[in-house]
Design a protein around this motif. Sequence first.
Motif, PDB file in Angstrom:
ATOM      1  N   ALA A 189       0.821  -1.217   0.000  1.00 23.39           N
ATOM      2  CA  ALA A 189       0.000   0.000   0.000  1.00 23.39           C
ATOM      3  C   ALA A 189       0.850   1.260   0.000  1.00 23.39           C
ATOM      4  O   ALA A 189       0.397   2.323  -0.445  1.00 23.39           O
ATOM      5  N   THR A 190       2.071   1.166   0.505  1.00 23.25           N
ATOM      6  CA  THR A 190       2.945   2.341   0.530  1.00 23.25           C
ATOM      7  C   THR A 190       3.360   2.777  -0.874  1.00 23.25           C
ATOM      8  O   THR A 190       3.920   3.861  -1.039  1.00 23.25           O
ATOM      9  N   GLU A 191       3.088   1.966  -1.871  1.00 21.00           N
ATOM     10  CA  GLU A 191       3.387   2.342  -3.249  1.00 21.00           C
ATOM     11  C   GLU A 191       2.258   3.169  -3.867  1.00 21.00           C
ATOM     12  O   GLU A 191       2.390   3.644  -5.001  1.00 21.00           O
ATOM     13  N   TYR A 192       1.150   3.310  -3.163  1.00 20.13           N
ATOM     14  CA  TYR A 192       0.057   4.177  -3.604  1.00 20.13           C
ATOM     15  C   TYR A 192       0.312   5.592  -3.090  1.00 20.13           C
ATOM     16  O   TYR A 192       1.003   5.793  -2.099  1.00 20.13           O
ATOM     17  N   THR A 193      -0.274   6.578  -3.756  1.00 16.22           N
ATOM     18  CA  THR A 193      -0.130   7.968  -3.342  1.00 16.22           C
ATOM     19  C   THR A 193      -1.510   8.591  -3.168  1.00 16.22           C
ATOM     20  O   THR A 193      -2.363   8.499  -4.062  1.00 16.22           O
ATOM     21  N   PHE A 194      -1.720   9.205  -2.012  1.00 13.76           N
ATOM     22  CA  PHE A 194      -2.974   9.892  -1.693  1.00 13.76           C
ATOM     23  C   PHE A 194      -2.751  11.378  -1.958  1.00 13.76           C
ATOM     24  O   PHE A 194      -1.851  11.985  -1.363  1.00 13.76           O
ATOM     25  N   VAL A 195      -3.517  11.977  -2.862  1.00 13.53           N
ATOM     26  CA  VAL A 195      -3.256  13.362  -3.268  1.00 13.53           C
ATOM     27  C   VAL A 195      -4.505  14.221  -3.099  1.00 13.53           C
ATOM     28  O   VAL A 195      -5.638  13.741  -3.156  1.00 13.53           O
ATOM     29  N   ARG A 196      -4.240  15.504  -2.889  1.00 21.27           N
ATOM     30  CA  ARG A 196      -5.294  16.513  -2.903  1.00 21.27           C
ATOM     31  C   ARG A 196      -5.177  17.286  -4.221  1.00 21.27           C
ATOM     32  O   ARG A 196      -4.092  17.732  -4.617  1.00 21.27           O
ATOM     33  N   PHE A 197      -6.298  17.464  -4.892  1.00 20.98           N
ATOM     34  CA  PHE A 197      -6.291  18.187  -6.162  1.00 20.98           C
ATOM     35  C   PHE A 197      -6.307  19.704  -5.950  1.00 20.98           C
ATOM     36  O   PHE A 197      -6.902  20.213  -4.996  1.00 20.98           O
ATOM     37  N   ARG A 198      -5.674  20.398  -6.887  1.00 17.64           N
ATOM     38  CA  ARG A 198      -5.853  21.844  -7.021  1.00 17.64           C
ATOM     39  C   ARG A 198      -6.885  22.058  -8.120  1.00 17.64           C
ATOM     40  O   ARG A 198      -6.778  21.466  -9.200  1.00 17.64           O
ATOM     41  N   LEU A 199      -7.864  22.887  -7.845  1.00 15.41           N
ATOM     42  CA  LEU A 199      -8.992  23.034  -8.764  1.00 15.41           C
ATOM     43  C   LEU A 199      -8.761  24.169  -9.750  1.00 15.41           C
ATOM     44  O   LEU A 199      -8.376  25.280  -9.373  1.00 15.41           O
ATOM     45  N   ASN A 200      -9.000  23.875 -11.022  1.00  9.64           N
ATOM     46  CA  ASN A 200      -9.021  24.872 -12.078  1.00  9.64           C
ATOM     47  C   ASN A 200     -10.446  24.971 -12.623  1.00  9.64           C
ATOM     48  O   ASN A 200     -11.354  24.260 -12.159  1.00  9.64           O
ATOM     49  N   ARG A 204      -8.750  19.195 -12.634  1.00 13.41           N
ATOM     50  CA  ARG A 204      -8.112  19.082 -11.334  1.00 13.41           C
ATOM     51  C   ARG A 204      -6.647  18.704 -11.550  1.00 13.41           C
ATOM     52  O   ARG A 204      -6.360  17.853 -12.405  1.00 13.41           O
ATOM     53  N   GLU A 205      -5.752  19.298 -10.775  1.00 18.81           N
ATOM     54  CA  GLU A 205      -4.330  19.033 -10.945  1.00 18.81           C
ATOM     55  C   GLU A 205      -3.675  18.713  -9.603  1.00 18.81           C
ATOM     56  O   GLU A 205      -4.178  19.097  -8.550  1.00 18.81           O
ATOM     57  N   PHE A 206      -2.522  18.021  -9.668  1.00 19.49           N
ATOM     58  CA  PHE A 206      -1.719  17.773  -8.478  1.00 19.49           C
ATOM     59  C   PHE A 206      -0.270  17.645  -8.901  1.00 19.49           C
ATOM     60  O   PHE A 206       0.053  17.393 -10.064  1.00 19.49           O
ATOM     61  N   ARG A 207       0.638  17.804  -7.944  1.00 18.85           N
ATOM     62  CA  ARG A 207       2.069  17.590  -8.160  1.00 18.85           C
ATOM     63  C   ARG A 207       2.585  16.634  -7.100  1.00 18.85           C
ATOM     64  O   ARG A 207       2.307  16.803  -5.913  1.00 18.85           O
ATOM     65  N   ILE A 208       3.339  15.627  -7.537  1.00 19.46           N
ATOM     66  CA  ILE A 208       3.923  14.659  -6.608  1.00 19.46           C
ATOM     67  C   ILE A 208       5.381  14.447  -6.977  1.00 19.46           C
ATOM     68  O   ILE A 208       5.832  14.826  -8.065  1.00 19.46           O
ATOM     69  N   LEU A 209       6.102  13.813  -6.069  1.00 24.73           N
ATOM     70  CA  LEU A 209       7.499  13.464  -6.291  1.00 24.73           C
ATOM     71  C   LEU A 209       7.575  12.003  -6.676  1.00 24.73           C
ATOM     72  O   LEU A 209       7.077  11.137  -5.974  1.00 24.73           O
ATOM     73  N   THR A 210       8.160  11.698  -7.829  1.00 23.03           N
ATOM     74  CA  THR A 210       8.259  10.315  -8.286  1.00 23.03           C
ATOM     75  C   THR A 210       9.712   9.950  -8.516  1.00 23.03           C
ATOM     76  O   THR A 210      10.624  10.688  -8.181  1.00 23.03           O
ATOM     77  N   GLY A 211       9.921   8.805  -9.148  1.00 24.19           N
ATOM     78  CA  GLY A 211      11.265   8.307  -9.370  1.00 24.19           C
ATOM     79  C   GLY A 211      11.587   7.168  -8.438  1.00 24.19           C
ATOM     80  O   GLY A 211      12.738   6.876  -8.163  1.00 24.19           O
ATOM     81  N   GLY A 212      10.564   6.512  -7.948  1.00 26.42           N
ATOM     82  CA  GLY A 212      10.768   5.344  -7.107  1.00 26.42           C
ATOM     83  C   GLY A 212      10.555   5.613  -5.638  1.00 26.42           C
ATOM     84  O   GLY A 212      10.561   4.710  -4.833  1.00 26.42           O
ATOM     85  N   VAL A 213      10.378   6.874  -5.228  1.00 26.10           N
ATOM     86  CA  VAL A 213      10.189   7.206  -3.821  1.00 26.10           C
ATOM     87  C   VAL A 213       8.877   7.976  -3.682  1.00 26.10           C
ATOM     88  O   VAL A 213       8.728   9.040  -4.262  1.00 26.10           O
ATOM     89  N   PHE A 214       7.950   7.429  -2.915  1.00 25.22           N
ATOM     90  CA  PHE A 214       6.670   8.079  -2.674  1.00 25.22           C
ATOM     91  C   PHE A 214       6.605   8.587  -1.234  1.00 25.22           C
ATOM     92  O   PHE A 214       7.315   8.106  -0.365  1.00 25.22           O
ATOM     93  N   HIS A 215       5.716   9.531  -0.994  1.00 23.44           N
ATOM     94  CA  HIS A 215       5.474  10.063   0.344  1.00 23.44           C
ATOM     95  C   HIS A 215       6.732  10.687   0.945  1.00 23.44           C
ATOM     96  O   HIS A 215       6.916  10.699   2.156  1.00 23.44           O
ATOM     97  N   SER A 216       7.628  11.177   0.111  1.00 20.64           N
ATOM     98  CA  SER A 216       8.817  11.848   0.632  1.00 20.64           C
ATOM     99  C   SER A 216       8.460  13.269   1.023  1.00 20.64           C
ATOM    100  O   SER A 216       7.512  13.857   0.517  1.00 20.64           O
TER     101      SER A 216
END
Length: 273
Positions: A189-200, A204-216
């Motif tokens: 489950a730690t490989e999933y990402t829970f995000v909040r959207f920014r509304l336009n 809806r948009e979001f920004r996350i950090l990827t490359g093999g590391v989530f929740h950093s």
Amino acid sequence: MRLLLLLFLLFSSFPVVAQSTGDVPQLIEGPQSASPPKTAVMNNDSVVKMVKAGLGDDLIIQTIDTQPGKYLTDADALVALKAAGLSDRVIAAMMNRSRRQITNLPETEKPVVLSDVNEIGVYYKDHTGKWIAIDPEIVHIKSGGFIKSTATHGIIKQDRNGRVNGRESALALKRPIEILLYTPEGVAATEYTFVRFRLNSSNREFRILTGGVFHSSGGADRDEVPFTPKRTAPRTYEFTVEDKIAGGEFGILPPGTGNVTNGGKIYTFAIVE
């Protein structure tokens, strides 16, 4: 003579009272009362018979939950049950029943109960306690504005921006929300990402950090929402969205989606007050 005859007739008209001997009357005729029959204990064969008789899953599961039973649920038994036509829901009910029997827990503790979810996806619990699948939406992923210059174990971490068409999700939920993740084999489950959207205005948009590391812990402009999933069964994880999470539009991004540029899916819902 007449006097004797008169006395005989007079005394013979009175009822004769039988004397009690103290003996218990014996029942010598008529049907005898039988002891109630013992309730049969259900087993794997009993459930297979019910399935082959065409009974529905709901009725079979109710019978498993309410009747005495002893079930074999090792690997070979599970394969045999599946080959006999049992659904995953019925097999899960048999496993739950067996687990309750062998788990020696104090009465104040609840035994672990497997959910009847058996398809990969994200689910929420409705007011009746049933897990309901959250429908996914298409998400478009593109690289963010910069790449971190420092790498961990040779992995370069890159920001990704996600966009989902439409300003609102079709599903609106009120807190607290119980969420279940049923993951693919070998995925945590730690490989999933829970995000909040920014509304336009239209998406809806979001920004996350990827490359093999989530929740950093990234910059303040990233949109990951911390969550702590708990493993409750094989490939099954649960967590609760508490009242401290403010309302808005949210999504749960499955693993892999954030690492590709051609998009993927995200399970979306709104939190309403």
